[in-house]
Design a protein around this motif. Structure first.
Motif, PDB file in Angstrom:
ATOM      1  N   ARG A   1       0.746  -1.197  -0.016  1.00 25.70           N
ATOM      2  CA  ARG A   1      -0.071   0.042   0.014  1.00 25.70           C
ATOM      3  C   ARG A   1       1.030   1.392  -0.051  1.00 25.70           C
ATOM      4  O   ARG A   1       1.737   1.464   0.923  1.00 25.70           O
ATOM      5  CB  ARG A   1      -0.946   0.077   1.150  1.00 25.70           C
ATOM      6  CG  ARG A   1      -1.838   1.250   1.262  1.00 25.70           C
ATOM      7  CD  ARG A   1      -2.892   1.055   2.396  1.00 25.70           C
ATOM      8  NE  ARG A   1      -2.301   0.949   3.578  1.00 25.70           N
ATOM      9  CZ  ARG A   1      -1.622   1.898   4.601  1.00 25.70           C
ATOM     10  NH1 ARG A   1      -1.927   3.125   3.916  1.00 25.70           N
ATOM     11  NH2 ARG A   1      -1.177   1.703   5.603  1.00 25.70           N
ATOM     12  N   MET A   2       0.691   2.120  -0.872  1.00 28.49           N
ATOM     13  CA  MET A   2       1.232   3.450  -1.041  1.00 28.49           C
ATOM     14  C   MET A   2       0.705   4.256   0.154  1.00 28.49           C
ATOM     15  O   MET A   2      -0.463   4.386   0.286  1.00 28.49           O
ATOM     16  CB  MET A   2       1.100   4.100  -2.259  1.00 28.49           C
ATOM     17  CG  MET A   2       1.601   3.341  -3.575  1.00 28.49           C
ATOM     18  SD  MET A   2       3.513   3.172  -3.860  1.00 28.49           S
ATOM     19  CE  MET A   2       3.877   4.812  -3.838  1.00 28.49           C
TER      20      MET A   2
ATOM     21  N   ARG B   1       9.387  -0.429  -2.248  1.00 23.57           N
ATOM     22  CA  ARG B   1       8.605   0.491  -1.688  1.00 23.57           C
ATOM     23  C   ARG B   1       9.425   1.863  -2.189  1.00 23.57           C
ATOM     24  O   ARG B   1       8.720   3.057  -2.702  1.00 23.57           O
ATOM     25  CB  ARG B   1       8.589   0.612  -0.096  1.00 23.57           C
ATOM     26  CG  ARG B   1       7.598  -0.545   0.298  1.00 23.57           C
ATOM     27  CD  ARG B   1       7.452  -0.215   1.669  1.00 23.57           C
ATOM     28  NE  ARG B   1       6.639  -1.506   2.066  1.00 23.57           N
ATOM     29  CZ  ARG B   1       6.253  -1.637   3.668  1.00 23.57           C
ATOM     30  NH1 ARG B   1       6.753  -0.634   4.458  1.00 23.57           N
ATOM     31  NH2 ARG B   1       5.674  -2.727   3.846  1.00 23.57           N
TER      32      ARG B   1
ATOM     33  N   LYS C   1       8.968   2.472  -5.764  1.00 20.87           N
ATOM     34  CA  LYS C   1       7.668   2.721  -6.103  1.00 20.87           C
ATOM     35  C   LYS C   1       7.366   4.348  -5.712  1.00 20.87           C
ATOM     36  O   LYS C   1       6.667   5.048  -6.532  1.00 20.87           O
ATOM     37  CB  LYS C   1       6.481   1.941  -5.283  1.00 20.87           C
ATOM     38  CG  LYS C   1       6.391   0.776  -5.835  1.00 20.87           C
ATOM     39  CD  LYS C   1       5.252   0.058  -4.997  1.00 20.87           C
ATOM     40  CE  LYS C   1       5.288  -1.511  -5.435  1.00 20.87           C
ATOM     41  NZ  LYS C   1       3.990  -2.033  -4.677  1.00 20.87           N
TER      42      LYS C   1
ATOM     43  N   THR D   1      -1.546  -0.394  -6.544  1.00 19.14           N
ATOM     44  CA  THR D   1      -0.775   0.998  -6.271  1.00 19.14           C
ATOM     45  C   THR D   1      -1.752   1.861  -7.214  1.00 19.14           C
ATOM     46  O   THR D   1      -1.474   2.163  -8.347  1.00 19.14           O
ATOM     47  CB  THR D   1       0.658   0.929  -6.855  1.00 19.14           C
ATOM     48  OG1 THR D   1       0.537   0.590  -8.203  1.00 19.14           O
ATOM     49  CG2 THR D   1       1.641   0.174  -6.038  1.00 19.14           C
TER      50      THR D   1
END
Length: 1375
Positions: free
Chosen positions: A463-464, A490, A493, A541
């Motif tokens: 999860r962003m 992460r 991302k 995302t």
């Protein structure tokens, strides 16, 4: 209401707004979101005129929502969403507040709204998903509130400061002091805050002092960022009162900073206070300063030493870095033309500052928990350095290097984004100064994209979050690695998200290719855009996916498309944009996106941008558009839009329909450029336009919308790769969904998961609705797929049909190769692989008509029945009729009684309902296809099956429905095709009149009596339609003269109808006497009596020759009612124009004579129009019968030669060559065969009988065997050959000698055959060809004669036929 009662009207809008919040309605769908947004906009507009009412109402709603008790994660989410909606509405209402608002409002705002807003800011929950959004939204409300109501907020802050000056506690509440971070501050307001702080700072406790220091710093930046012109003006025209307050506060803070820790806390504010004193800054830049300014100069010296690492404390160095960044940032808001001393100060520290913050060997890091602040500090420094000197790019190269820490890349990209999006001052440099680094940025994007895609494939969904997820302490080991860990993924991302936002902000930055050739430029652009496309379907995302779509949309703007490859923009556009469409549509078709509807909306915007670009370049719009990827993309786009039409999401359906408009617009542009009809580019252009027009029906219900969609799909005429693939892909998904339905648990106790799929709620769940929509889609669009063959696939799934005991004797097909069915399916296993997908689909639907699943069977049966009857493409009617006929015909294929069971009865009942709906349907195209398959056999079998069911309640109901079907069938009589219409209708009348019960029904139950009366009514209505213009035809073979049999049949029906009329009269009298419920039945009897009279009228009208003698006596009947009935019947037949001239005794002979004259009618040129028309329309299976009739009729009129000439001439015209002449199974060959059989039998018997008897009585020692391998012992081959020649000569001479006895009809056949062949073929050939063709013709005559002989006398002399043929050839040569 709004004009006369504004308060009530505003309150009603507020109430509606409250009732539609997520906390009240639960999960929001598209409709409720649109409604909520509409309510919000309405309140914002009303607040411009009724500000107090709206703000008061929203404050009350916010207070009530805050006090609600919630349980569960879903409720908590809905609570936060509701709060966000209210706060956002408040912020927009306050932002639009007029300046002349009454001051009375201020009291209300302070007492009601301000405490609620402060509650959100004070109760911030660190790490909660929505906490940051709530605080940001509440801060925005407070900012807008303070614009026009600053005094109210300032009073709250001032009051709290006053309270804290006398507070003796160490732990004090400083939340109200922190409000100054969020309020709207201009120069005068900042001055008031500084002056208030100066007055009370010394008396505050340390926590309060620190809170004031932190809050004032943020208030300063609020002022600078919102009112940059005021700050710039401060350096042009210094304000003494501002400088005085700032200097005093500087001295107070300086005295507060006794220790290194305190100095680190106050240095950022002190640098800001110095910035507010331009003159003091100028003064302390000199070598010597007065004593009152010495502490300022000492502060700057300490700052430089700490920044250079000479302060002796890491904490001071970090604080110095922060202060210096603030100084650099503030200097960018001052015009360089002002020649301020502050620029010299910046130049003295900037090199050390960059060396500290951008050192790859030792990244700047203040510890765990400060990552976001560190990144923000580095970004401020980067942006400030760029604005100070955009050409000094040393730190730029450091951040861009692939060996630098990931955090450097993140800072670089976000800084560039800030430079692009925040450049409202004239002297700030533009982003084009870094266009030279576009290639490096593209490489960073590609590299990061690859790592993220690999990470998504190998790690669980992540999860962003708003916070950064880089590693704790950045070291030199934090570089791009070949194998990413979860934490690395992460980080990548976050970096990738920043890069995508950068592309969105300024696509030119990534598209800049000044030195590359056109192919390389196109390749790099394609790599960039396809990379973004890969991010769209990422389901874990959402933010990244959304930003990628926004970036792609910006890249598809017409002016940006020109930059893809300036040397050949059109060709590059078709190549790259088609790839985008192809890839996205393929993902959408595979349903690999959770946010499919949002992606489809975005795709619509892409199509709009494409059309804008093509319109801009309409003269050369098709240049380069013929490459394969363009055709593939159009096909995939069509498939995608088609498949969204059966989505359970109404919004998705409407969006897909609107996209068809843009397909049509593109086709218009392309057709205009190529000067071709638009249908050559988009064959179904007209239907697509209609689909697009329906997309404006926003208020349409889901069911109505689907009916409209399917009606339009049925109008699609042209098969294209798009609609064929869409149908086949949908069929595959439908097949899987059907399996999922039918393998679900049958009973509630089996498994609870069925509740999630299909449990018959009032509003169907999405899966159920989607299955229904798919079924309707396949039915409606199936017509265009009839000519498409699919490759052989696996055996289709056979749904469970009920208990095995019930299925044992069922004749319904369960699907190809179904082992549970004792009878082969409509398409046997051997031919299943050659069936079309549409045929397999219809087989599946017919099987589902009797689905016996305990839980979902009823819903499946009902929906399949309705969709087959109401939504099926008319082009599929013939196929469906044939399958229904075959399925029902199996009931009567087996020996013994017809299998009666619940499954078969259910199938029959479903078939009746489907056929009635189909025939009731008068939609466009239905009439054209109804007559392509006969339904006579199916209808008769339906009646035969229903007759056996007896008179139970269910059977009566089925009979009633079947009668109604017959009536509808006769209404569509002109559209249907009948092989033997009169015979069929006579049989139907015979069957249906047996169901008329009248008073023979002795049922005690009134409900059953009502049902039987309904059956009587339906039967008579069907009989009325059947008898209209129907001459009675008795069964053949009764041994009774035709007229007598017809008269008896008329009497049977007429008597039945009279008895029924008498029953109606008797029951009607009883009803009048008894009253009550029976009166309702008497009203039915009036309708039944009317139908009976109509039936009698139709019967007599069509059979007046055989029926008037039976009915005329009723005119003199002693019963008055009977006489009245007869007069009514007689009146009706007179009104119908009955012809009484048919009463003559020779009426039948005259009729047949006129019919023969009509069939044998000959034109001026010898043509036979009626006979040739019959030859064209009669099916091949009935040619033998037609040949018999035509030969008999024409020979009786001595016109056989004319018939043969017309038939043979037509046969010769259609022949490909002489070798195939009369070799096919044609009507001409059947006529020839019939002539030889009828007219040549006696001649053959007379000619060959003596010869054959002579052969039979030949002595045993005489043999005709000429095969050496078959000679018996003692036989001589030469002797046998002589014997064979002698017997052959005898036969041949007999045949030649019988020419005078050859039948004249056969002479006509042979002569006509010769003439037709010579005139039609030989005249077209050369001399040499004529000679060869004549020989071939003579040979064919020999073959014909030999074949005729073989056909009539057996194969005893088959060895001699070759000799006979040669004789005919010799005979022809001699002639």
């Amino acid at each position: 209401m709004a004009a006369h009662k504004p308060v009530e009207w505003v309150q009603a809008v507020i109430t509606r707004f409250d009732e539609q919040l997520p906390i009240k309605v639960g999960h929001q769908n598209t409709h409720t979101k649109v409604s909520t947004e509409h309510n919000k906009e309405c309140l914002i507009n009303i607040s411009k005129y009724k500000f107090s009412l709206v703000i008061s109402g929203l404050t009350t709603i916010l207070k009530n929502v805050n006090n609600m008790r919630i349980f569960g994660e879903a409720s908590e989410k809905n609570l936060y969403l509701s709060q966000l909606i209210i706060l956002d509405t408040l912020e927009k209402c306050l932002a639009g507040q007029s300046k002349d608002c009454l001051r009375l409002d201020e009291t209300m705002l302070v007492k009601q709204l301000l405490p609620e807003i402060c509650h959100f800011i004070h109760t911030y929950r660190e790490g909660h998903q929505h906490a940051a959004e709530l605080r940001a939204s509440a801060s925005a409300v407070l900012f807008s509130l303070s614009c026009n109501n600053f005094n109210a907020v300032f009073s709250r802050i001032s009051t709290r400061l006053q309270e804290l000056t006398v507070c003796s506690e160490d732990n004090v509440d400083v939340h109200d002091i922190e409000l100054m971070q969020y309020i709207n501050v201009d120069c005068s307001k900042l001055k008031r805050l500084l002056q208030e702080t100066v007055l009370k700072f010394r008396a505050l406790k340390k926590p309060a002092q620190l809170a004031v220091i932190n809050s004032l710093e943020k208030a300063f930046w609020n002022w600078v960022e919102n009112y940059p012109d005021e700050f710039t003006m401060l350096y042009q025209r210094p304000q003494a009162d501002m400088a005085e307050a700032a200097e005093k506060l500087f001295d107070l803070v300086d005295s507060f900073a006794e220790s290194a820790k305190r100095k680190a806390a106050v240095w950022p504010l002190q640098i800001i206070l110095l910035i507010l004193c331009p003159e003091i800054t100028h003064t302390i830049s000199k070598d010597t300063v007065e004593d009152s300014k010495a502490n300022k100069k000492l502060f700057l010296d300490s700052l430089r030493k700490a920044l250079a690492g000479q302060g002796g404390s890491k904490q001071l160095m970090e604080s110095a870095a922060i202060a210096c960044v603030k100084l650099c940032k503030a200097s960018t808001y001052i015009n360089w033309e002002d020649h301020s001393t502050i620029f010299l100060l910046v130049q003295s520290i900037v090199m050390d500052l960059k060396a500290l913050l951008f050192n790859p060997a030792k990244p700047f890091w203040r510890g765990t928990g400060s990552q976001n602040a560190d990144v923000e500090l580095m970004m401020d420094c980067f942006v400030s350095c760029f604005r100070i000197n955009p050409h000094n790019n040393q730190h730029f190269k450091v951040c861009l290097a692939s060996s630098s820490p990931s955090i450097f890349h993140f800072v670089l990209v976000n800084s560039l984004h800030r430079i692009i999006t925040n450049s409202h001052l004239d002297w700030w440099p533009k982003i084009d100064a870094v266009y030279c680094h576009s290639g490096d940025l593209r490489f960073m994007f590609s590299d990061t994209l690859n790592r993220v895609v690999q990470g998504v494939g190998t790690h669980a969904p992540l999860r962003m979050t708003p916070s950064l997820t880089f590693k704790g302490k950045m070291t030199t080991s934090l570089k791009f690695k070949e194998k990413a860990t979860e934490l690395d993924t992460r980080s990548y991302k976050c970096l990738l998200l920043a890069l995508v936002k950068l592309i969105h902000a300024d696509p030119k930055l990534m598209l800049h290719n000044p030195v590359k050739q056109a192919p390389e430029m196109q390749s790099s652009t394609a790599e960039l855009i396809t990379g973004l496309v890969q991010l769209v379907p990422l389901t874990n995302t959402n933010q990244l996916s959304q930003e990628a779509m926004e970036a792609l949309l910006v890249l598809h703007q017409p002016e940006t498309i020109e930059l893809w490859n300036p040397d050949s923009p059109i060709e590059t556009f078709w190549d790259i944009s088609s790839q985008v469409l192809f890839l996205i549509c393929r993902k959408l078709i595979g349903q690999q996106m959770v946010n499919g509807t949002e992606v489809l909306k975005w795709l619509r915007e892409i199509l709009i941008c494409r059309n804008k670009f093509l319109l801009k370049n309409k003269e050369c719009a098709t240049m380069g558009g013929g490459i394969p990827i363009c055709r593939q993309a159009q096909t995939k786009l069509e498939v995608c839009l088609y498949m969204f039409l059966w989505s359970s999401d109404t919004e998705a359906v409407l969006v897909a329909m609107s996209c068809f408009r843009h397909l049509c617009e593109e086709a218009d542009i392309r057709s205009a450029a190529d000067e071709v009809p638009v249908q050559t580019i988009l064959p179904n252009y007209a239907t697509f336009n209609e689909l697009a027009s329906v997309s404006n029906m926003m208020g349409t219900g889901r069911s109505t919308l689907q009916k409209r969609v399917m009606a339009l799909l049925r109008r699609i005429e042209h098969p294209t790769p798009g609609n064929i693939e869409a149908w086949e892909d949908t069929f595959a998904k439908w097949d899987q969904a059907t399996k999922q339905i039918l393998i679900s648990p049958k009973n509630k106790a089996d498994d609870g998961q069925i509740q999630s799929f299909w449990c018959a709620p009032a509003i169907p769940p999405p899966q159920q609705q989607e299955w229904i929509n798919m079924t309707g889609f396949l039915c409606a669009l199936g017509g265009v797929c009839l000519q498409q063959r699919s490759t052989p696939g696996p055996a289709t799934y056979s749904p469970p049909m009920g208990p095995m005991s019930e299925r044992k004797h069922s004749m319904i097909s369960m699907g190809p190769c179904d082992v549970s069915s004792p009878v082969p399916s409509a398409s046997s296993c051997s031919s299943a692989s050659s069936e079309t997908p549409v045929s397999r689909f219809l087989d599946r639907l017919l099987a589902l008509l009797v689905c016996g699943h305990d839980r979902v069977g009823l819903h499946v049966r009902t929906n399949v029945k309705d969709l087959l009857g109401l939504e099926l493409s008319p082009a599929l009617y013939p196929m469906l009729f044939n399958k229904l006929r075959n399925s029902i015909g199996k009931f009567f294929d087996t020996q013994g009684p017809v299998p009666i069971n619940d499954t078969n009865t259910q199938f029959v009942e479903q078939t009746i309902a489907i056929m009635k709906n189909l025939l009731d349907n008068h939609s466009e195209g239905s009439s054209e296809h109804l007559g392509q398959a006969s339904i006579e056999t199916m209808m008769l079998n339906l009646v035969r099956y229903v007759r056996i069911l007896g008179n139970v309640v269910h059977a009566i109901q089925i009979k009633t429905k079947l009668c109604q079907l017959v009536e509808v069938m006769m209404e569509r009589r002109d559209d249907l095709s009948f092989c033997q219409e009169m015979k069929f209708r006579n049989k139907m009348v015979e069957y249906l009149t047996d169901w008329v019960m009248g008073t023979s029904n002795q049922a005690a139950d009134d409900d059953v009596k009502c049902l039987t009366r309904d059956l009587d009514q339906a039967s008579m209505e069907a009989v009325v339609s059947l008898l209209a213009g129907l001459p009675l035809q008795p069964e053949e073979g009764d041994g009774v003269e035709l007229m007598e049999a017809k008269s008896q049949l008329f009497l049977k029906y007429f008597t039945l109808f009279m008895n029924l009329l008498n029953d109606c009269s008797e029951v009607e009298d009883e009803g009048q006497a008894v009253g009550g419920r029976k009166r309702g039945m008497s009203r039915r009897l009036a309708s039944l009596r009317h139908c009976t009279v109509l039936a009698m009228s139709n019967l007599l009208n069509a059979n007046v020759d055989s029926g008037l003698m039976h009915s005329i006596g009723l005119g003199y009947h002693k019963d008055l009612q009977t006489r009245a009935t007869f007069m009514e019947v007689l009146t009706k037949i007179l009104q119908q124009g009955t012809e009484f001239d048919t009463l003559a005794e020779t009426v039948l002979a005259d009729r047949f004579e006129r019919l023969v004259e009509l069939v044998t009618m000959m034109g001026d040129q010898g043509e036979l129009p009626i006979a040739m028309a019959l030859a064209n329309v009669v099916p091949g299976s009935q040619w033998d019968e037609l040949a018999r009739v035509l030969v008999t009729l024409f020979d009786s009129r001595h016109l056989l030669y004319q018939l043969l000439w017309n038939m043979f001439s037509k046969e010769v015209e259609l022949a490909d060559s002489m070798q195939t002449l009369f070799r096919g199974n044609s009507l001409a060959s059947k006529i020839m065969t019939f002539c030889f059989k009828v007219y040549g039998a006696a001649y053959l018997q007379k000619l060959l009988e003596p010869l054959l008897r002579g052969v039979i009585t030949t002595p045993e020692h005489i043999s005709f065997e000429v095969d050496p391998t078959r000679l018996e012992q003692g036989e001589n081959l030469e002797e046998n050959q002589r014997n064979l020649l002698q017997i052959t000569e005898r036969f041949f001479q007999a045949i030649i000698g019988s020419s005078g006895e050859f039948p004249p009809q056969l002479r006509s056949v042979c002569h006509c055959l010769y003439q037709a062949t010579c005139h039609s073929l030989l005249n077209k050939a050369s001399v040499k060809e004529k000679k060869e063709n004549k020989k071939a013709f003579a040979g064919n005559c020999g073959i014909l004669f030999s074949f005729w002989t073989l056909y009539t006398s057996g194969d005893i002399f088959s060895e001699h036929f070759i000799y006979t043929q040669s004789c005919f050839s010799s005979l022809y040569d001699s002639s």
